[in-house]
Design a protein around this motif. Structure first.
Motif, mmCIF file in Angstrom:
data_model
loop_
_atom_site.group_PDB
_atom_site.id
_atom_site.type_symbol
_atom_site.label_atom_id
_atom_site.label_comp_id
_atom_site.label_asym_id
_atom_site.label_seq_id
_atom_site.Cartn_x
_atom_site.Cartn_y
_atom_site.Cartn_z
ATOM 1 N N GLU A 206 28.439 48.954 33.663
ATOM 2 C CA GLU A 206 28.975 47.930 32.750
ATOM 3 C C GLU A 206 30.296 47.410 33.325
ATOM 4 O O GLU A 206 31.353 48.008 33.107
ATOM 5 C CB GLU A 206 29.209 48.535 31.365
ATOM 6 N N LEU A 207 30.247 46.297 34.015
ATOM 7 C CA LEU A 207 31.377 45.870 34.825
ATOM 8 C C LEU A 207 32.438 45.065 34.072
ATOM 9 O O LEU A 207 33.457 44.717 34.644
ATOM 10 C CB LEU A 207 30.863 45.082 36.029
ATOM 11 N N TYR A 208 32.220 44.780 32.795
ATOM 12 C CA TYR A 208 33.250 44.092 32.000
ATOM 13 C C TYR A 208 33.974 45.038 31.045
ATOM 14 O O TYR A 208 34.709 44.581 30.175
ATOM 15 C CB TYR A 208 32.653 42.985 31.116
ATOM 16 N N PHE A 209 33.755 46.339 31.134
ATOM 17 C CA PHE A 209 34.127 47.221 30.028
ATOM 18 C C PHE A 209 35.605 47.165 29.684
ATOM 19 O O PHE A 209 35.997 47.396 28.538
ATOM 20 C CB PHE A 209 33.669 48.660 30.313
ATOM 21 N N LEU B 259 32.313 33.420 28.240
ATOM 22 C CA LEU B 259 32.964 32.946 29.472
ATOM 23 C C LEU B 259 34.438 33.326 29.578
ATOM 24 O O LEU B 259 34.885 33.734 30.657
ATOM 25 C CB LEU B 259 32.788 31.430 29.602
ATOM 26 N N PRO B 260 35.243 33.218 28.514
ATOM 27 C CA PRO B 260 36.653 33.616 28.645
ATOM 28 C C PRO B 260 36.836 35.084 28.999
ATOM 29 O O PRO B 260 37.791 35.439 29.704
ATOM 30 C CB PRO B 260 37.237 33.292 27.263
ATOM 31 N N ILE B 261 35.931 35.945 28.526
ATOM 32 C CA ILE B 261 36.014 37.366 28.865
ATOM 33 C C ILE B 261 35.677 37.581 30.327
ATOM 34 O O ILE B 261 36.387 38.284 31.061
ATOM 35 C CB ILE B 261 35.068 38.181 27.962
ATOM 36 N N VAL B 262 34.606 36.953 30.773
ATOM 37 C CA VAL B 262 34.170 37.124 32.159
ATOM 38 C C VAL B 262 35.221 36.594 33.131
ATOM 39 O O VAL B 262 35.431 37.162 34.216
ATOM 40 C CB VAL B 262 32.813 36.434 32.374
ATOM 41 N N ALA B 263 35.901 35.522 32.755
ATOM 42 C CA ALA B 263 36.922 34.937 33.628
ATOM 43 C C ALA B 263 38.079 35.895 33.881
ATOM 44 O O ALA B 263 38.811 35.754 34.867
ATOM 45 C CB ALA B 263 37.445 33.636 33.019
ATOM 46 N N GLN B 264 38.245 36.892 32.997
ATOM 47 C CA GLN B 264 39.332 37.858 33.147
ATOM 48 C C GLN B 264 38.981 39.016 34.084
ATOM 49 O O GLN B 264 39.837 39.858 34.358
ATOM 50 C CB GLN B 264 39.692 38.440 31.772
ATOM 51 N N VAL B 265 37.746 39.056 34.562
ATOM 52 C CA VAL B 265 37.291 40.199 35.365
ATOM 53 C C VAL B 265 37.625 39.955 36.837
ATOM 54 O O VAL B 265 37.038 39.082 37.467
ATOM 55 C CB VAL B 265 35.776 40.420 35.200
ATOM 56 N N GLN C 232 38.455 44.463 41.024
ATOM 57 C CA GLN C 232 38.070 45.506 40.070
ATOM 58 C C GLN C 232 36.581 45.799 40.173
ATOM 59 O O GLN C 232 36.153 46.969 40.174
ATOM 60 C CB GLN C 232 38.407 45.037 38.659
ATOM 61 N N VAL C 233 35.779 44.741 40.292
ATOM 62 C CA VAL C 233 34.325 44.913 40.392
ATOM 63 C C VAL C 233 33.957 45.676 41.664
ATOM 64 O O VAL C 233 33.110 46.577 41.646
ATOM 65 C CB VAL C 233 33.622 43.541 40.346
ATOM 66 N N MET C 234 34.588 45.334 42.767
ATOM 67 C CA MET C 234 34.296 46.028 44.025
ATOM 68 C C MET C 234 34.607 47.522 43.902
ATOM 69 O O MET C 234 33.824 48.378 44.332
ATOM 70 C CB MET C 234 35.106 45.425 45.176
ATOM 71 N N ALA C 235 35.743 47.836 43.284
ATOM 72 C CA ALA C 235 36.130 49.239 43.122
ATOM 73 C C ALA C 235 35.166 49.972 42.189
ATOM 74 O O ALA C 235 34.813 51.136 42.423
ATOM 75 C CB ALA C 235 37.554 49.326 42.584
ATOM 76 N N VAL D 59 39.269 28.551 43.467
ATOM 77 C CA VAL D 59 40.005 29.780 43.779
ATOM 78 C C VAL D 59 40.949 30.102 42.629
ATOM 79 O O VAL D 59 41.709 29.248 42.174
ATOM 80 C CB VAL D 59 40.788 29.618 45.097
ATOM 81 N N THR D 60 40.862 31.331 42.130
ATOM 82 C CA THR D 60 41.752 31.793 41.078
ATOM 83 C C THR D 60 42.323 33.148 41.477
ATOM 84 O O THR D 60 41.887 33.762 42.464
ATOM 85 C CB THR D 60 41.014 31.943 39.732
ATOM 86 N N GLU D 61 43.252 33.647 40.693
ATOM 87 C CA GLU D 61 43.830 34.954 40.986
ATOM 88 C C GLU D 61 42.763 36.039 40.910
ATOM 89 O O GLU D 61 42.734 36.968 41.726
ATOM 90 C CB GLU D 61 44.953 35.256 39.996
ATOM 91 N N ASN D 62 41.862 35.924 39.946
ATOM 92 C CA ASN D 62 40.803 36.924 39.792
ATOM 93 C C ASN D 62 39.641 36.717 40.750
ATOM 94 O O ASN D 62 38.919 37.671 41.059
ATOM 95 C CB ASN D 62 40.281 36.908 38.349
ATOM 96 N N GLN D 63 39.446 35.491 41.199
ATOM 97 C CA GLN D 63 38.363 35.163 42.119
ATOM 98 C C GLN D 63 38.927 34.413 43.332
ATOM 99 O O GLN D 63 38.774 33.202 43.463
ATOM 100 C CB GLN D 63 37.301 34.317 41.415
#
Length: 291
Positions: free
Chosen positions: A113-116, A131-137, A141-144, A200-204
């Motif tokens: 569960e990668l958004y936990f 979408l606003p929740i996913v944009a914060q991921v 973090q996902v790679m780790a 390009v964003t800070e999270n992506q």
């Protein structure tokens, strides 16, 4: 494709046919699916648990606990490992069923569960809320978290991470490309209709087209020619970028398929293309040591 692999593919799809149910959109039938994907379509595949072992799992990531779902054959092992990366809707029943399909084919499949940390999207009723929740991921973090999931599979004694693959869908399809650049362990990936370009964003900070030349593992991309969210010109951009890759990479486009053509619980499902793409994915994994 060797005869054993052809037999495995035929058996998997035979089981999928035997376990297809025409689901009523009510109560138990819709249980386990994210609210945002209701109603559930009549073509939904339900893979049974005969001959396989399934469970919810808890994966340690530092001081935190990452929840997930795991399926594998009931006997034997260790088994080749496939990381299953969720759609934007999280690890709901369709993603769990994908894990069970892999288990029927002899794999240890695990979907974290990668958004936990950011929120539970299963209780949300619209894509505009998700979408606003996913944009914060953050991608980092996902790679780790995926690395931690690989470690969990290895420590279980049932996962052979020397035969490590990854597949993902929609949001997860993009992650497949990124993980193939990040991981030194990965043997092969299969990305289903994952976005290839973006802002390009800070999270992506990077997108697949930016890292195509730096892939560490072969990736098969599976895309729909009528995907309104992933224009074909971006697919061609990725194909051009992949010419500089130091590993094998291939993109297959199904001309008449929309986005999410494997998602049998949605109107987007295209059975013939889904079957063909699933076969191509298993053959790709077999070719590059995830079998």
């Amino acid at each position: 494709m060797n005869r054993d692999l052809q037999t495995d593919i035929a058996n998997v799809f035979s089981r999928m046919e035997l376990n297809r149910r025409h689901m009523m959109v009510s109560g138990l039938a819709a249980a386990g699916f994210a609210l945002a994907v209701q109603p559930i379509g009549a073509a939904t595949v339900i893979t049974d648990t005969r001959g396989i072992d399934t469970s919810d799992v808890k994966i340690k990531v530092g001081e935190e606990t990452l929840l997930g779902y795991r399926a594998m054959p009931a006997k034997g092992g260790p088994f080749p490992v496939v990381l299953v990366v969720q759609e934007i809707f999280g690890v709901h029943e369709h993603i769990k069923d994908i894990c069970r399909r892999f288990a029927k084919a002899g794999y240890y499949a695990i979907a974290p569960e990668l958004y936990f940390r950011q929120g539970d999207v299963s209780k949300l009723k619209s894509i505009d809320q998700i979408l606003p929740i996913v944009a914060q991921v953050p991608d980092a973090q996902v790679m780790a978290d995926l690395d931690a999931t690989v470690n969990f599979a290895q420590e279980s004694g049932k996962g052979d991470v020397a035969k490590l693959g990854i597949t993902g869908f929609c949001w997860g399809g993009r992650i497949v490309w990124l993980y193939a650049e990040h991981s030194q362990q990965l043997k092969a990936g299969a990305a289903w209709y994952g976005r290839l370009v973006g802002n390009v964003t800070e999270n992506q900070p990077k997108h697949p087209v930016n890292i195509a030349a730096d892939l560490n593992a072969p990736v098969l991309g599976l895309y729909g020619g009528k995907d309104q969210g992933i224009p074909l010109d971006t697919v061609e951009q990725m194909r051009t970028a992949l010419k500089k890759a130091k590993v094998d990479a291939e993109i297959v486009v199904y001309p008449n398929a929309p986005h999410a053509f494997l998602a049998d619980y949605r109107p987007s499902y295209v059975e013939a293309d889904a079957r063909d793409a699933w076969q191509k994915m298993l053959a790709w994994f077999n070719q590059y040591g995830v079998a």
